[in-house]
Every structure is written in structure tokens, then in C-alpha cells.
Design a protein around this motif. Structure first.
Motif, short mmCIF file in Angstrom:
data_model
loop_
_atom_site.label_atom_id
_atom_site.label_comp_id
_atom_site.label_asym_id
_atom_site.label_seq_id
_atom_site.Cartn_x
_atom_site.Cartn_y
_atom_site.Cartn_z
N ALA A 255 0.83 -1.21 0.00
CA ALA A 255 0.00 0.00 0.00
C ALA A 255 0.86 1.26 0.00
O ALA A 255 0.59 2.22 -0.74
N ARG A 256 1.92 1.25 0.81
CA ARG A 256 2.81 2.42 0.88
C ARG A 256 3.53 2.62 -0.45
O ARG A 256 3.64 3.75 -0.94
N HIS A 257 3.99 1.54 -1.04
CA HIS A 257 4.71 1.63 -2.32
C HIS A 257 3.81 2.17 -3.42
O HIS A 257 4.22 3.04 -4.21
N GLN A 258 2.56 1.67 -3.48
CA GLN A 258 1.64 2.12 -4.53
C GLN A 258 1.27 3.59 -4.38
O GLN A 258 1.20 4.33 -5.35
N SER A 259 1.04 4.01 -3.12
CA SER A 259 0.70 5.41 -2.88
C SER A 259 1.85 6.33 -3.26
O SER A 259 1.66 7.37 -3.91
N ARG A 260 3.06 5.95 -2.88
CA ARG A 260 4.23 6.78 -3.20
C ARG A 260 4.46 6.84 -4.71
O ARG A 260 4.78 7.89 -5.26
N LYS A 261 4.26 5.70 -5.37
CA LYS A 261 4.49 5.66 -6.82
C LYS A 261 3.51 6.56 -7.56
O LYS A 261 3.89 7.25 -8.52
N GLN A 262 2.25 6.58 -7.12
CA GLN A 262 1.28 7.44 -7.77
C GLN A 262 1.55 8.91 -7.48
O GLN A 262 1.40 9.77 -8.35
N ARG A 263 1.98 9.24 -6.24
CA ARG A 263 2.29 10.64 -5.89
C ARG A 263 3.45 11.18 -6.72
O ARG A 263 3.48 12.37 -7.04
N THR A 264 4.41 10.33 -7.06
CA THR A 264 5.58 10.77 -7.80
C THR A 264 5.39 10.70 -9.30
O THR A 264 6.34 10.86 -10.07
N GLY A 265 4.15 10.44 -9.73
CA GLY A 265 3.86 10.45 -11.15
C GLY A 265 4.13 9.14 -11.86
O GLY A 265 4.13 9.09 -13.09
N GLY A 266 4.37 8.05 -11.11
CA GLY A 266 4.60 6.75 -11.70
C GLY A 266 3.30 6.08 -12.11
O GLY A 266 2.22 6.68 -12.04
N ASP A 267 3.41 4.85 -12.54
CA ASP A 267 2.24 4.09 -12.97
C ASP A 267 2.09 2.87 -12.08
O ASP A 267 2.59 1.79 -12.39
N PRO A 268 1.40 3.00 -10.94
CA PRO A 268 1.33 1.90 -9.98
C PRO A 268 0.44 0.76 -10.48
O PRO A 268 -0.39 0.93 -11.38
N LEU A 269 0.64 -0.40 -9.87
CA LEU A 269 -0.18 -1.56 -10.19
C LEU A 269 -1.64 -1.31 -9.81
O LEU A 269 -2.56 -1.69 -10.52
N LEU A 270 -1.84 -0.67 -8.68
CA LEU A 270 -3.18 -0.33 -8.18
C LEU A 270 -3.42 1.16 -8.37
O LEU A 270 -2.58 1.99 -7.98
N VAL A 271 -4.55 1.52 -8.96
CA VAL A 271 -4.93 2.93 -9.06
C VAL A 271 -5.47 3.33 -7.69
O VAL A 271 -6.61 3.00 -7.34
N THR A 272 -4.65 4.01 -6.91
CA THR A 272 -4.98 4.23 -5.50
C THR A 272 -6.19 5.14 -5.31
O THR A 272 -6.81 5.11 -4.24
N THR A 273 -6.55 5.92 -6.33
CA THR A 273 -7.75 6.76 -6.20
C THR A 273 -9.01 5.90 -6.06
O THR A 273 -10.02 6.36 -5.53
N LEU A 274 -8.93 4.65 -6.51
CA LEU A 274 -10.08 3.76 -6.37
C LEU A 274 -10.46 3.57 -4.91
O LEU A 274 -11.64 3.45 -4.58
N PHE A 275 -9.47 3.53 -4.04
CA PHE A 275 -9.74 3.21 -2.64
C PHE A 275 -10.34 4.39 -1.87
O PHE A 275 -10.72 4.24 -0.71
N ARG A 276 -10.42 5.54 -2.53
CA ARG A 276 -11.11 6.68 -1.92
C ARG A 276 -12.60 6.66 -2.23
O ARG A 276 -13.35 7.49 -1.71
N LYS A 277 -13.01 5.75 -3.10
CA LYS A 277 -14.42 5.63 -3.46
C LYS A 277 -15.10 4.68 -2.47
O LYS A 277 -14.69 3.53 -2.32
N ARG A 278 -16.13 5.17 -1.83
CA ARG A 278 -16.80 4.39 -0.80
C ARG A 278 -17.33 3.07 -1.33
O ARG A 278 -17.19 2.01 -0.70
N ALA A 279 -17.93 3.10 -2.52
CA ALA A 279 -18.50 1.87 -3.09
C ALA A 279 -17.43 0.83 -3.32
O ALA A 279 -17.62 -0.36 -3.03
N PHE A 280 -16.27 1.26 -3.81
CA PHE A 280 -15.23 0.31 -4.17
C PHE A 280 -14.53 -0.27 -2.95
O PHE A 280 -14.41 -1.49 -2.81
N SER A 281 -14.07 0.58 -2.06
CA SER A 281 -13.35 0.09 -0.88
C SER A 281 -14.27 -0.74 0.02
O SER A 281 -13.86 -1.79 0.55
N GLY A 282 -15.52 -0.31 0.19
CA GLY A 282 -16.46 -1.10 0.97
C GLY A 282 -16.77 -2.43 0.32
O GLY A 282 -16.95 -3.45 0.99
N GLY A 283 -16.82 -2.45 -1.02
CA GLY A 283 -17.07 -3.68 -1.74
C GLY A 283 -15.96 -4.70 -1.59
O GLY A 283 -16.22 -5.90 -1.54
#
Length: 483
Positions: A255-283
Motif C-alpha cells: 500500500a505504501r509503495h503504490q501510494s508513493r508511486k502514484q504521488r511521484t507520477g509513476g504508474d502503480p499496479l493499483l490505481v490508489t484513487t479507487l480506494f477513496r471511493k466508498r462503493a469500491f473500498s467497501g465492496g
């Protein structure tokens, strides 16, 4: 198709979307049936190939774990190289893996072939959800997902019925091997249908694979599942608990690696913005608990009716038929009434209550009838169990994916289906370990099954509570906020 997805042109312009949906569903049937067929065929395979009782767990867990750890990457591959192309690669590899399963000559080769199936299934399956999100306009999305749900539920519970019939029929002298060889014609038809009907589709935002992320998610999953399956036979040495604790640390590192990679403009395996969506994270939380309970119960039930009650494979498969009937009837009724859209999350809650009643009913029936219980006596409780299952699954995917943007669909479908399969692997590992562990301690088959049933009921109760994390209905959160 790609142009429509990226410019906002109407998705309904794609004329072959309904035949394409049928092709996608055919792939889902192969995957979900294969995830469940070994719940019935396991004892027969064990008797033929030899090995320990953990083989029965590994037949399911090896497949679902490989599928789970590969699905996130599979979704990204679709973004990178095109969903149609990756669907074809996955379908071809899955068909080859099925052939290898049918030719296996030892427990080790069969488990290895199941891993091959799972890895190529991980390439094939995420493309389906991504394509559905892009092919269908909002007004048709509920109908598309409404077709997706019944097939998912029916394949999951009908797989054991098919496996029981195929093992008992011993077609061409193949015995249990036909449960895998039957995938060959289905896989070839899926490939032909994909070549004809699936559109080219991809994400213009994708760049390259996150190899570090792939390594972390694979390592974390292995550290968790392997000791859960093998720990019982090894008498739970200290390293098994250390491994499970380490899996938590690796998931946190991921989780830390993916968040840092997205903040620095990389292309993470997980699109971390998804986990800010209530429907998705709750699902993700709801799905993980639910599929752990559902798959774990199916595995143990299939083993119990054969080893504990003495049913042959066909009778064991037919004993599960009321579950399939309840699932199909449930989907038909709730979709005909439009309940997935009207009731939304409330339908999941109702389904959890109904499913708990059904599973508990199985426990009560076993307690009253004991080892002399017949399939007819089990049928009412299993019918209710299947109906509850359908109510949970009917609105689930539509709610969870409602707020996902087109450019997030590859990652979202990979993560969601990956968590579903991780739950299946956990169910086979944890609930299977509980079942076999109690037997080894001298508990009777009936007592062991009853304990397992109450644990399963508890997990479904947790599903009920976790569903409160979901939004009330399948619509974007911004739209819900405006109302």
C-alpha cells in the motif's frame, strides 16, 4: 471502441455488445465452474493420485490463489496491450492449462497445472468487466450486470453438480479428468467468439507494468495462504505464524509503495484513487468476507457428504442441486422485480439474513438426522441458502463498480475479482483447515460439519455488517450526494 471510450462517444454505437457479453459470460462460466468442481471431485482425485488430505484444499487454493495474485496485473495488461488481445491470450492459456490438468499423473503435476489455469484465467477475466463498462451505456448497464450475476451464481454452485455427473459417468474412461477436459471445446468456442465479437479496447492512460508491485502482492498472498493450508499437517510450527504475520507487513508495504508511486507520477499496479471511493473500498471488504464463507462452505460440504455420509460423486453433486436451483430462482425473482436497483444495499442485507437462515438450517438438519441424512432432507435449507446467495450477488458488482471511471476500469475489475478469488483461496485454506483439523482431533464428521457451519454463519453475519460500508444504491457518489 477505444475511440468511444476515450472521447465520450456513445457506447451504444457498438452493435455487437450483446453477443460480446455472451462471450465474456462463457469465460466466466469456465473460471467459476473450475473454481468449484474440485469440491466434489477432490476425494476421487485423492484416491487415484494419492497424497494427503491437504491435496483437496490445494486443488482449489492453488487455482484461486494464482488467479487472485495475477488478476490485478491481468487488468493492467488489458489497459496496456488491449483487452481483446489479452482475453484471447488468457482463454488460450486457460484451455491449455485445462488440458494439462486432464493429463496430470501426480498430485504435484495437477497442482502445478491448476496454477497455470489460474494465471491465465487472471489474464482473461479482468478484460470482461472492463469491456462491459465500456461497451454498455448507463441505461443498459444494469441489464448487462443483471446477466452477469446469475451466471456467476449458477456457475459457482452448479460446478459441483457437473463435476459429480462427469466423475460418475466416466466418459471415455477418463474418470475425474473429464472435469478439466470439458473446458477444451468451451475454451475454443470462447476464442472463436472473441475473435468475432469482442471490440478492441484499452486505456490511453496506461504505460508500463509495476514489477515491484507485482512481486509484493504475490509475496503477500503466498505468505498468507501457504501456511494456512500446510500448517495443520506440520502441526503448526512457529514459522507458519511468522509467515502469516509477515503477509500483513508486506500488504502494508504494498500500500505504501503504490501510494508513493502514484504521488511521484509513476504508474502503480493499483490505481490508489479507487480506494477513496466508498462503493469500491467497501465492496472489497464485503466481497472478501462473503466469498471466504461461500467457497469454504462449498468445499467442506462437498467433502463431508462423500467421506462423512458415504455419497458417491454423482449423489454428492445432486445433493448440492437445491443450492443451484435456489440461486437461479433468486436471481430471476429479484431481477424481474428490479430489486437490485430499487433496493440496492438493502437487498444485500436481506440476502445475508436469508443465507444465514439457510446455512443454519443445514446445521439443524444434520443435528436432527445425523449420518443418515438424505439429500431430500437437506434440500429445503440448501434452497434457502442459494436464494440468499443470489440476493447478495445480484446488486453487488453494479454497486461496487458504479463510481469507477473508464480509465480505472482495468485496475478496478482486476482488484475486485482478485479480492473475490483471494476470498475463495482463504475459504479453502482456513475453513478447510478447520474442518480437517477437527477430524484429526477425533471429532465426529457430524460434529465437525456443525462447527464449520456455525463458523460460516458467523462470516455471513460479518458480511451483513460490512455491507453498511457500501452506498445505498448503484450510482456515482457525486450523484448520490446531490440527492
Amino acid at each position: 471502441m477505444t475511440h468511444a471510450a476515450t472521447t465520450g462517444a456513445p457506447a451504444e454505437l457498438y452493435r455487437w455488445r450483446w453477443p460480446a457479453l455472451f462471450v465474456i459470460l462463457a469465460a466466466e462460466v469456465m473460471d467459476l465452474a473450475d473454481a468449484m468442481i474440485t469440491t466434489i471431485a477432490g476425494p476421487t482425485i485423492l484416491a487415484d493420485l494419492g497424497g494427503s488430505s491437504s491435496l483437496i484444499q490445494w486443488l482449489g487454493a492453488a487455482y484461486t490463489m494464482a488467479l487472485a495474485v495475477g488478476l490485478i496485473t491481468g487488468g493492467r495488461l488489458g489497459d496496456l496491450y488491449g483487452r481483446r488481445r489479452m482475453f484471447l491470450v488468457g482463454a488460450a492459456g486457460f484451455t491449455l492449462g485445462s488440458l494439462l490438468c486432464g493429463l496430470a499423473f501426480s498430485p504435484e503435476t495437477l497442482v502445478a497445472a491448476r496454477v497455470v489455469q489460474g494465471l491465465f484465467g487472471a489474464v482473461m477475466l479482468p478484460q470482461g468487466l472492463g469491456l462491459i463498462k465500456e461497451m454498455f451505456p448507463p441505461k443498459e448497464m444494469a441489464a448487462a450486470m443483471g446477466a452477469f450475476g446469475p451466471v456467476l451464481g449458477l456457475s459457482t454452485v452448479a460446478g459441483p453438480v457437473l463435476a459429480g455427473w462427469l466423475v460418475d459417468a466416466d466418459l471415455f474412461g477418463t474418470g475425474w479428468r473429464m472435469i478439466f477436459l470439458i473446458n477444451l471445446p468451451i475454451g475454443l468456442l470462447a476464442i472463436a467468439g472473441a475473435l468475432r465479437f469482442l471490440p478492441e479496447s484499452g486505456s490511453p492512460h496506461a504505460s508500463r507494468l509495476d514489477l515491484t508491485g507485482m512481486g509484493l502482492v504475490t509475496g503477500a498472498s503466498l505468505l498468507l495462504i501457504y501456511p494456512l493450508v500446510q500448517g495443520r499437517e506440520l502441526d503448526w510450527p512457529a514459522w507458519t505464524f511468522a509467515s502469516m504475520a509477515a503477509s500483513i507487513a508486506v500488504f502494508l508495504l504494498l500500500a505504501r509503495h503504490q501510494s508513493r508511486k502514484q504521488r511521484t507520477g509513476g504508474d502503480p499496479l493499483l490505481v490508489t484513487t479507487l480506494f477513496r471511493k466508498r462503493a469500491f473500498s467497501g465492496g472489497l471488504i464485503t466481497g472478501l468476507v462473503f466469498f471466504t464463507a461461500m467457497i469454504g462452505f462449498s468445499l467442506v460440504f462437498g467433502v463431508y457428504v462423500q467421506i462423512g455420509l458415504g455419497y458417491d460423486p454423482l449423489k454428492a453433486g445432486l445433493a448440492n442441486l437445491p443450492n443451484a436451483v435456489g440461486t437461479v430462482l433468486g436471481f430471476i425473482v429479484v431481477n424481474a422485480a428490479g430489486l437490485p436497483r430499487k433496493a440496492g444495499r438493502k437487498l444485500i442485507h436481506i440476502g445475508a439474513i436469508v443465507m444465514i437462515a439457510g446455512v443454519a438450517g443445514v446445521g439443524v438438519t444434520l443435528g436432527l438426522a445425523g449420518v443418515g441424512v438424505t439429500p431430500w432432507q437437506l434440500a429445503p435449507a440448501l434452497l434457502v441458502t442459494g436464494a440468499g446467495m443470489s440476493m447478495i450477488m445480484a446488486p453487488f458488482f453494479d454497486i461496487v463498480l458504479a463510481a469507477v471511471e473508464p480509465h480505472e476500469s482495468g485496475s478496478a475489475s482486476g482488484v475486485l475479482t482478485g479480492v473475490q478469488q483471494l476470498g475463495a483461496a482463504l475459504g479453502a485454506a482456513a475453513i478447510g483447515t478447520l474442518f480437517f483439523g477437527l477430524l484429526e482431533r477425533g471429532r465426529s464428521f457430524t460434529d465437525t460439519m456443525e462447527v464449520t457451519i456455525w463458523v460460516t454463519s458467523g462470516l455471513i453475519a460479518v458480511t451483513f455488517l460490512a455491507a453498511f460500508l457500501l452506498p445505498l444504491r448503484a450510482r456515482p457518489e457525486e450523484e448520490a450526494a446531490g440527492h
